[in-house]
Scaffold this motif. Structure first.
Motif, mmCIF file in Angstrom:
data_model
loop_
_atom_site.group_PDB
_atom_site.id
_atom_site.type_symbol
_atom_site.label_atom_id
_atom_site.label_comp_id
_atom_site.label_asym_id
_atom_site.label_seq_id
_atom_site.Cartn_x
_atom_site.Cartn_y
_atom_site.Cartn_z
ATOM 1 N N GLY A 139 3.726 -21.369 -7.918
ATOM 2 C CA GLY A 139 3.564 -22.651 -7.985
ATOM 3 C C GLY A 139 5.441 -22.586 -8.447
ATOM 4 N N VAL A 140 5.668 -22.151 -8.691
ATOM 5 C CA VAL A 140 7.533 -21.635 -9.591
ATOM 6 C C VAL A 140 8.333 -21.409 -7.922
ATOM 7 C CG1 VAL A 140 9.635 -20.697 -10.753
ATOM 8 C CG2 VAL A 140 7.532 -21.829 -12.013
ATOM 9 N N LEU A 141 8.271 -20.787 -7.426
ATOM 10 C CA LEU A 141 8.329 -19.892 -5.961
ATOM 11 C C LEU A 141 8.480 -21.062 -5.016
ATOM 12 C CD1 LEU A 141 9.893 -17.683 -4.585
ATOM 13 C CD2 LEU A 141 7.524 -17.317 -4.076
ATOM 14 N N GLY A 142 7.101 -21.658 -4.946
ATOM 15 C CA GLY A 142 7.556 -22.522 -3.754
ATOM 16 C C GLY A 142 7.486 -23.979 -4.242
ATOM 17 N N LEU A 143 8.089 -23.962 -5.322
ATOM 18 C CA LEU A 143 8.686 -25.637 -5.495
ATOM 19 C C LEU A 143 9.904 -25.346 -5.526
ATOM 20 C CD1 LEU A 143 7.782 -28.080 -7.066
ATOM 21 C CD2 LEU A 143 9.307 -27.111 -8.993
ATOM 22 N N PHE A 144 10.923 -23.465 -5.844
ATOM 23 C CA PHE A 144 12.180 -23.788 -6.158
ATOM 24 C C PHE A 144 12.623 -23.579 -4.442
ATOM 25 C CE2 PHE A 144 15.785 -20.298 -5.423
ATOM 26 C CZ PHE A 144 16.372 -20.755 -5.918
ATOM 27 N N GLY A 145 11.122 -22.585 -3.338
ATOM 28 C CA GLY A 145 12.168 -22.731 -2.226
ATOM 29 C C GLY A 145 11.551 -23.559 -1.349
ATOM 30 N N GLY A 146 10.914 -24.539 -1.781
ATOM 31 C CA GLY A 146 11.132 -26.293 -1.022
ATOM 32 C C GLY A 146 11.786 -26.860 -0.841
ATOM 33 N N PHE A 147 12.401 -26.608 -2.586
ATOM 34 C CA PHE A 147 13.853 -27.618 -2.565
ATOM 35 C C PHE A 147 15.035 -26.875 -2.244
ATOM 36 C CE2 PHE A 147 17.360 -28.592 -5.371
ATOM 37 C CZ PHE A 147 17.294 -30.513 -5.355
ATOM 38 N N ILE A 148 15.546 -25.652 -2.055
ATOM 39 C CA ILE A 148 15.887 -25.162 -1.359
ATOM 40 C C ILE A 148 16.483 -25.502 0.152
ATOM 41 C CG2 ILE A 148 17.190 -22.518 -0.284
ATOM 42 C CD1 ILE A 148 17.800 -23.696 -3.489
ATOM 43 N N ASP A 149 15.017 -24.892 0.716
ATOM 44 C CA ASP A 149 14.891 -25.436 1.703
ATOM 45 C C ASP A 149 15.189 -26.568 2.426
ATOM 46 O OD1 ASP A 149 13.154 -24.608 4.965
ATOM 47 O OD2 ASP A 149 12.623 -26.220 5.074
ATOM 48 N N ALA A 150 14.986 -27.776 1.507
ATOM 49 C CA ALA A 150 15.160 -28.856 1.998
ATOM 50 C C ALA A 150 16.819 -29.184 2.395
ATOM 51 C CB ALA A 150 14.070 -29.920 2.098
ATOM 52 N N THR A 151 17.520 -28.485 0.906
ATOM 53 C CA THR A 151 18.791 -28.478 0.989
ATOM 54 C C THR A 151 19.486 -28.247 1.143
ATOM 55 O OG1 THR A 151 18.843 -27.616 -1.168
ATOM 56 C CG2 THR A 151 18.514 -29.808 -1.471
ATOM 57 N N GLY A 152 19.096 -27.354 1.840
ATOM 58 C CA GLY A 152 19.963 -26.330 2.851
ATOM 59 C C GLY A 152 19.787 -25.998 4.114
ATOM 60 N N GLY A 153 18.642 -26.801 4.104
ATOM 61 C CA GLY A 153 18.640 -26.995 5.889
ATOM 62 C C GLY A 153 17.673 -25.767 6.023
ATOM 63 N N GLY A 154 17.568 -24.730 5.155
ATOM 64 C CA GLY A 154 17.197 -23.668 5.123
ATOM 65 C C GLY A 154 16.752 -22.988 4.506
ATOM 66 N N GLY A 155 15.914 -21.704 4.146
ATOM 67 C CA GLY A 155 16.281 -21.292 3.169
ATOM 68 C C GLY A 155 14.878 -20.982 2.562
ATOM 69 N N TRP A 156 12.914 -21.397 2.959
ATOM 70 C CA TRP A 156 12.038 -21.159 2.731
ATOM 71 C C TRP A 156 11.399 -19.498 2.558
ATOM 72 C CZ3 TRP A 156 8.525 -22.788 -0.041
ATOM 73 C CH2 TRP A 156 6.856 -22.377 -0.290
ATOM 74 N N GLY A 157 12.052 -19.014 3.934
ATOM 75 C CA GLY A 157 11.609 -17.173 4.536
ATOM 76 C C GLY A 157 12.597 -16.448 3.852
ATOM 77 N N PRO A 158 13.789 -17.026 3.472
ATOM 78 C CA PRO A 158 14.877 -16.479 2.738
ATOM 79 C C PRO A 158 14.369 -15.969 1.166
ATOM 80 C CG PRO A 158 16.033 -17.184 4.591
ATOM 81 C CD PRO A 158 14.913 -17.369 4.506
ATOM 82 N N VAL A 159 13.537 -17.371 0.936
ATOM 83 C CA VAL A 159 13.576 -16.847 -0.604
ATOM 84 C C VAL A 159 12.060 -16.904 -0.706
ATOM 85 C CG1 VAL A 159 12.790 -18.829 -2.599
ATOM 86 C CG2 VAL A 159 15.121 -19.120 -1.564
ATOM 87 N N THR A 160 10.897 -17.205 0.169
ATOM 88 C CA THR A 160 9.522 -16.899 -0.965
ATOM 89 C C THR A 160 9.029 -16.322 0.084
ATOM 90 O OG1 THR A 160 8.936 -18.442 1.305
ATOM 91 C CG2 THR A 160 8.822 -19.557 -1.449
ATOM 92 N N THR A 161 9.497 -15.262 0.871
ATOM 93 C CA THR A 161 8.845 -14.354 1.829
ATOM 94 C C THR A 161 9.610 -12.715 1.144
ATOM 95 O OG1 THR A 161 8.857 -14.910 4.154
ATOM 96 C CG2 THR A 161 8.660 -12.843 3.818
ATOM 97 N N SER A 162 10.550 -12.700 0.801
ATOM 98 C CA SER A 162 12.151 -11.557 0.810
ATOM 99 C C SER A 162 11.210 -11.424 -1.334
ATOM 100 C CB SER A 162 13.024 -12.133 0.368
ATOM 101 O OG SER A 162 14.012 -12.039 1.572
ATOM 102 N N THR A 163 10.677 -12.496 -1.829
ATOM 103 C CA THR A 163 10.343 -12.425 -3.571
ATOM 104 C C THR A 163 9.053 -11.982 -2.927
ATOM 105 O OG1 THR A 163 11.463 -14.637 -4.193
ATOM 106 C CG2 THR A 163 9.766 -13.823 -5.466
ATOM 107 N N LEU A 164 8.310 -12.561 -2.199
ATOM 108 C CA LEU A 164 6.713 -11.504 -2.457
ATOM 109 C C LEU A 164 6.847 -10.475 -1.555
ATOM 110 C CD1 LEU A 164 4.683 -14.742 -1.562
ATOM 111 C CD2 LEU A 164 4.743 -13.997 -3.403
#
Length: 317
Positions: A139-164
């Motif tokens: 939940g925390v990873l998804g919340l952080f990844g989603g926020f970064i993705d929207a405000t950064g124009g991308g980042g869902w994959g680098p944040v969540t996939t890399s972590t998992l």
């Protein structure tokens, strides 16, 4: 017309990176849209996420058909990710361009640094330990990844996939498939946030969305060919270096660093980034060679001891 061509080039470049690394379409496209096409941070993120609606849907369906999706994890990471993405899009839509640009550049630079560092270590084959992640962690990873993705124009994959992937608790194909499927819901939530916050701007940039899609579609088969020819570790290091080179000076300029000093910052980033990319490429070759030698030695041992080989085959059934 020139702007639309640059946007199509952004889609092409983003898809080439994404095809080679399995991530990076949003980060690469957004950086190019801001730096070369002249779009504001919110406009660039809105264009990228709207264009990604189609690509993430197709990707999710494909992974589902190939059995790469864990739907429990999709829900655990996708729902918080959607909440974070909607919140991020809402925040970005209400920021002025002057305030948003250094913030987005900081996020993009951080993602770029993460890419450089990650790929500088080469590919390390991990022992997968099949243990489910806790729901609070996802939940925390998804919340952080989603926020970064929207405000950064991308980042869902680098944040969540890399972590998992680094946790090594599931097969890589299941991680990639699950995260990509969840990304459709995250992208939908981010797009909804931009529609509510900046509908007129999104309609005005509809041609940009189409141009980005066209560039991505053209690049898709080329990306599929490129991934068989270019070492993804080297590509990841180079892309990360480029993202940091373009975005870090924007952050430093907002902090009052002199323009003359920014030239040296760019040079330093390029030199260090390329050195780390080359280091990662060398390590990936060494790792591949060591794995091949280990596999060859194991096969030779089985040939010498047929009983051991038969027992090994029986154990896998």
């Amino acid at each position: 017309m020139v702007t639309l061509i640059l946007i199509a080039v952004a889609g092409l470049a983003g898809q080439l990176v994404d095809g080679g690394l399995g991530m990076g379409f949003g980060v690469t496209s957004t950086t190019i849209l801001i730096m070369l096409a002249g779009l504001g941070p919110a406009q660039a993120s809105a264009v990228v996420h709207t264009a990604e609606l189609g690509t993430t849907l197709v990707s999710g369906i494909s992974h589902w058909k190939f059995g790469n999706v864990d739907w429990r994890v999709v829900a655990s990471i996708g729902i918080p990710g959607s909440i974070g993405a909607f919140a991020g899009a809402t925040v970005l839509s209400n920021l002025s361009t002057e305030a948003a640009k250094p913030i987005m550049s900081l996020i993009l630079a951080a993602i770029g640094i993460n890419l450089v560092w990650r790929f500088s270590r080469g590919i390390v084959r991990r022992q997968v330990a099949e243990r489910p992640h806790s729901k609070p962690f996802l939940g925390v990873l998804g919340l952080f990844g989603g926020f970064i993705d929207a405000t950064g124009g991308g980042g869902w994959g680098p944040v969540t996939t890399s972590t998992l992937l680094s946790a090594g608790r599931s097969e890589p194909r299941r991680i990639v498939g699950t995260v990509n499927t969840a990304e459709f819901f995250v992208t939908s939530a981010a797009t909804a946030g931009f529609v509510i916050g900046m509908w007129e701007d999104l309609v005005a940039n509809l041609a940009a969305v189409i141009a980005l899609l066209i560039g991505g579609v053209i690049a898709a088969p080329l990306a599929a060919w490129l991934v068989t020819r270019l070492n993804p570790i080297l590509l990841g290091g180079i892309v990360g270096t480029l993202i940091v080179t373009l975005n870090l000076p924007v952050v430093l300029k907002a902090l009052g660093v002199a323009a003359s000093a920014l030239v040296f910052v760019r040079i330093a980033v390029v030199v260090v980034g390329l050195a780390l990319a080359f280091r990662g490429w060398k390590k990936s070759r060494e790792n591949s060679r060591a794995a091949a030698e280990k596999e060859g030695a194991s096969q030779s041992k089985d040939e010498v001891n047929p009983a051991s080989a038969a027992a090994s085959v029986s154990a896998t059934r």
